[in-house]
Design a protein around this motif. Structure first.
Motif, short mmCIF file in Angstrom:
data_model
loop_
_atom_site.label_atom_id
_atom_site.label_comp_id
_atom_site.label_asym_id
_atom_site.label_seq_id
_atom_site.Cartn_x
_atom_site.Cartn_y
_atom_site.Cartn_z
N PRO A 144 23.88 -1.44 0.14
CA PRO A 144 23.97 -2.73 -0.82
C PRO A 144 22.91 -3.73 -1.13
O PRO A 144 22.50 -4.50 -2.04
N LEU A 145 21.92 -3.68 -0.05
CA LEU A 145 20.78 -4.69 -0.16
C LEU A 145 19.63 -3.97 -1.11
O LEU A 145 18.88 -5.03 -1.55
N PHE A 146 19.56 -2.81 -1.33
CA PHE A 146 18.72 -2.41 -2.23
C PHE A 146 19.42 -2.51 -3.66
O PHE A 146 20.33 -1.77 -4.07
N GLU A 194 -0.69 -12.52 8.63
CA GLU A 194 -0.23 -13.65 7.47
C GLU A 194 0.43 -12.86 6.46
O GLU A 194 1.56 -13.07 5.90
N TYR A 195 0.06 -11.69 5.87
CA TYR A 195 0.63 -10.72 5.29
C TYR A 195 2.12 -10.27 5.53
O TYR A 195 3.16 -10.51 4.95
N LEU A 196 2.24 -10.02 7.00
CA LEU A 196 3.59 -9.52 7.60
C LEU A 196 4.39 -10.44 7.52
O LEU A 196 5.75 -10.29 7.40
N PRO A 201 13.85 5.44 -8.94
CA PRO A 201 12.37 5.36 -8.75
C PRO A 201 11.87 4.12 -7.84
O PRO A 201 11.15 4.12 -7.14
N GLU A 202 12.56 2.96 -8.17
CA GLU A 202 12.32 1.65 -7.36
C GLU A 202 12.40 1.80 -5.90
O GLU A 202 11.82 1.52 -5.10
N PHE A 203 13.72 2.54 -5.75
CA PHE A 203 13.88 2.82 -4.15
C PHE A 203 13.00 3.77 -3.45
O PHE A 203 12.61 3.41 -2.38
N ARG A 255 7.59 4.30 -0.07
CA ARG A 255 6.28 4.31 -0.23
C ARG A 255 5.66 3.18 0.37
O ARG A 255 4.72 2.88 0.84
N LYS A 256 6.27 2.03 -0.15
CA LYS A 256 5.75 0.50 0.26
C LYS A 256 5.79 0.35 1.83
O LYS A 256 4.94 -0.12 2.41
N VAL A 257 6.90 1.00 2.38
CA VAL A 257 7.07 1.09 3.90
C VAL A 257 5.74 1.67 4.65
O VAL A 257 5.23 1.29 5.56
N MET A 258 5.64 2.83 4.00
CA MET A 258 4.74 3.76 4.48
C MET A 258 3.41 3.07 4.26
O MET A 258 2.61 3.48 5.21
N LYS A 310 10.00 -12.58 2.40
CA LYS A 310 10.57 -11.95 1.27
C LYS A 310 11.90 -11.35 1.72
O LYS A 310 12.79 -10.96 0.99
N HIS A 311 11.67 -10.46 2.71
CA HIS A 311 12.85 -9.85 3.18
C HIS A 311 14.22 -10.43 3.32
O HIS A 311 15.24 -10.29 3.29
N GLN A 312 13.93 -11.70 4.22
CA GLN A 312 14.94 -12.83 4.41
C GLN A 312 15.52 -13.02 3.30
O GLN A 312 16.86 -13.38 3.03
N ALA A 313 14.71 -13.35 2.17
CA ALA A 313 15.13 -13.85 0.81
C ALA A 313 16.25 -12.94 0.22
O ALA A 313 16.99 -13.14 -0.59
N VAL A 314 15.76 -11.51 0.44
CA VAL A 314 16.59 -10.44 -0.17
C VAL A 314 18.04 -10.15 0.70
O VAL A 314 18.73 -9.24 0.39
N GLY A 315 18.04 -10.99 1.98
CA GLY A 315 19.28 -10.98 2.57
C GLY A 315 19.30 -9.54 3.85
O GLY A 315 20.25 -9.21 4.47
C1 HEM Z 1 10.31 -5.09 -0.81
C2 HEM Z 1 14.69 -4.20 1.43
C3 HEM Z 1 12.44 -2.79 5.32
C4 HEM Z 1 8.30 -3.04 3.13
C5 HEM Z 1 11.48 -5.00 -0.54
C6 HEM Z 1 12.85 -5.42 -1.48
C7 HEM Z 1 13.86 -5.10 -1.01
C8 HEM Z 1 13.65 -4.57 0.30
C9 HEM Z 1 15.26 -5.24 -1.81
C10 HEM Z 1 12.33 -5.80 -2.94
C11 HEM Z 1 12.50 -4.91 -3.89
C12 HEM Z 1 11.20 -3.89 -3.60
O1 HEM Z 1 9.98 -4.23 -3.81
O2 HEM Z 1 11.83 -2.63 -3.49
C13 HEM Z 1 14.61 -3.77 2.49
C14 HEM Z 1 15.55 -3.31 3.42
C15 HEM Z 1 15.04 -3.13 4.45
C16 HEM Z 1 13.38 -2.87 4.45
C17 HEM Z 1 17.02 -3.48 3.12
C18 HEM Z 1 15.68 -2.41 5.80
C19 HEM Z 1 16.08 -3.09 6.82
C20 HEM Z 1 11.11 -2.86 5.30
C21 HEM Z 1 10.24 -2.47 6.14
C22 HEM Z 1 9.01 -2.44 5.41
C23 HEM Z 1 9.07 -3.06 4.12
C24 HEM Z 1 10.30 -1.90 7.68
C25 HEM Z 1 7.60 -2.30 5.99
C26 HEM Z 1 7.15 -1.87 7.33
C27 HEM Z 1 8.53 -3.71 1.76
C28 HEM Z 1 7.21 -4.11 1.01
C29 HEM Z 1 7.88 -4.70 -0.26
C30 HEM Z 1 9.31 -4.67 -0.01
C31 HEM Z 1 5.86 -3.76 1.28
C32 HEM Z 1 7.19 -5.33 -1.43
C33 HEM Z 1 6.95 -6.75 -1.21
C34 HEM Z 1 6.23 -7.58 -2.29
O3 HEM Z 1 6.56 -7.32 -3.28
O4 HEM Z 1 5.42 -8.11 -2.17
N1 HEM Z 1 12.27 -4.50 0.62
N2 HEM Z 1 13.20 -3.61 3.11
N3 HEM Z 1 10.60 -3.01 3.92
N4 HEM Z 1 9.59 -4.00 1.35
FE1 HEM Z 1 11.72 -3.92 2.26
#
Ligand code: HEM
Length: 153
Positions: A43-45, A90-92, A62-64, A69-72, A98-103
């Motif tokens: 549900p966080l996505f 700083e980027y990390l 597509p967003e998911f 891809r973003k993680v990679m 940002k992740h804290q903000a989305v829960g």
């Molecule tokens: C953005 C969720 C783990 C990298 C986001 C967003 C959500 C999210 C909801 C905003 C929407 C989006 O851009 O898709 C999560 C959840 C995670 C997770 C539930 C699991 C615990 C990670 C990890 C990485 C990562 C491990 C990288 C090592 C990113 C990046 C963005 C992002 C690069 C884009 C930030 C931006 O817009 O500047 N994530 N994420 N995420 N996430 Fe995650």
């Protein structure tokens, strides 16, 4: 070899992006493993207010897929800056915020890490030796550590 060639060539599009089946298969491995380990992450996505009810639904978004891809890309950047990871700090930290903000909770990153290891293990087979596993675990751990500073800030 022919099969590999075909796998590289066969592609399908989700949204506006085109993926080869090889890439999709890797994403599939990560996604199923991730939601197996922690179904509460689903549900966080949420994109455009839609909430996913199954991993299948996620995979057709597509967003998911873009998020995987973003993680990679982040992992890729960490590999590129291996000798100088502090340049990404700083980027990390911001990414953590940002992740804290989305829960997201810092603890949830371990499920992502395990899913990545699972995918690497399936892909590399015996080449995924204990040393290789250790190296990837350390790299991912360093990324998560830097991101986790976003929670204290
Ligand atoms: C953005 C969720 C783990 C990298 C986001 C967003 C959500 C999210 C909801 C905003 C929407 C989006 O851009 O898709 C999560 C959840 C995670 C997770 C539930 C699991 C615990 C990670 C990890 C990485 C990562 C491990 C990288 C090592 C990113 C990046 C963005 C992002 C690069 C884009 C930030 C931006 O817009 O500047 N994530 N994420 N995420 N996430 Fe995650």
């Amino acid at each position: 070899t022919l099969l590999k060639f075909c796998a590289g060539r066969l592609s399908c599009s989700v949204g506006r992006r085109v993926y080869t089946y090889g890439t999709l298969a890797l994403m599939l491995l990560i996604v199923y493993r991730l939601f197996d380990l922690d179904p509460d992450l689903l549900p966080l996505f949420q994109y455009t207010c839609k909430q996913f009810s199954s991993p299948q639904e996620c995979l057709s978004s597509p967003e998911f897929l873009d998020h995987i891809r973003k993680v990679m890309l982040v992992i890729d950047a960490a590999v590129t800056h291996l000798e100088n990871l502090s340049s990404l700090e700083e980027y990390l930290v911001n990414l953590g915020k940002k992740h804290q903000a989305v829960g997201v909770k810092v603890d949830s990153f371990s499920a992502v890490g395990e899913s990545l290891m699972f995918m690497l293990e399936k892909c590399l087979g015996t080449a995924f030796s204990p040393d290789v596993r250790e190296a990837w675990t350390r790299l991912y751990g360093a990324v998560v550590k830097a991101m986790s500073h976003g929670w204290d800030a």
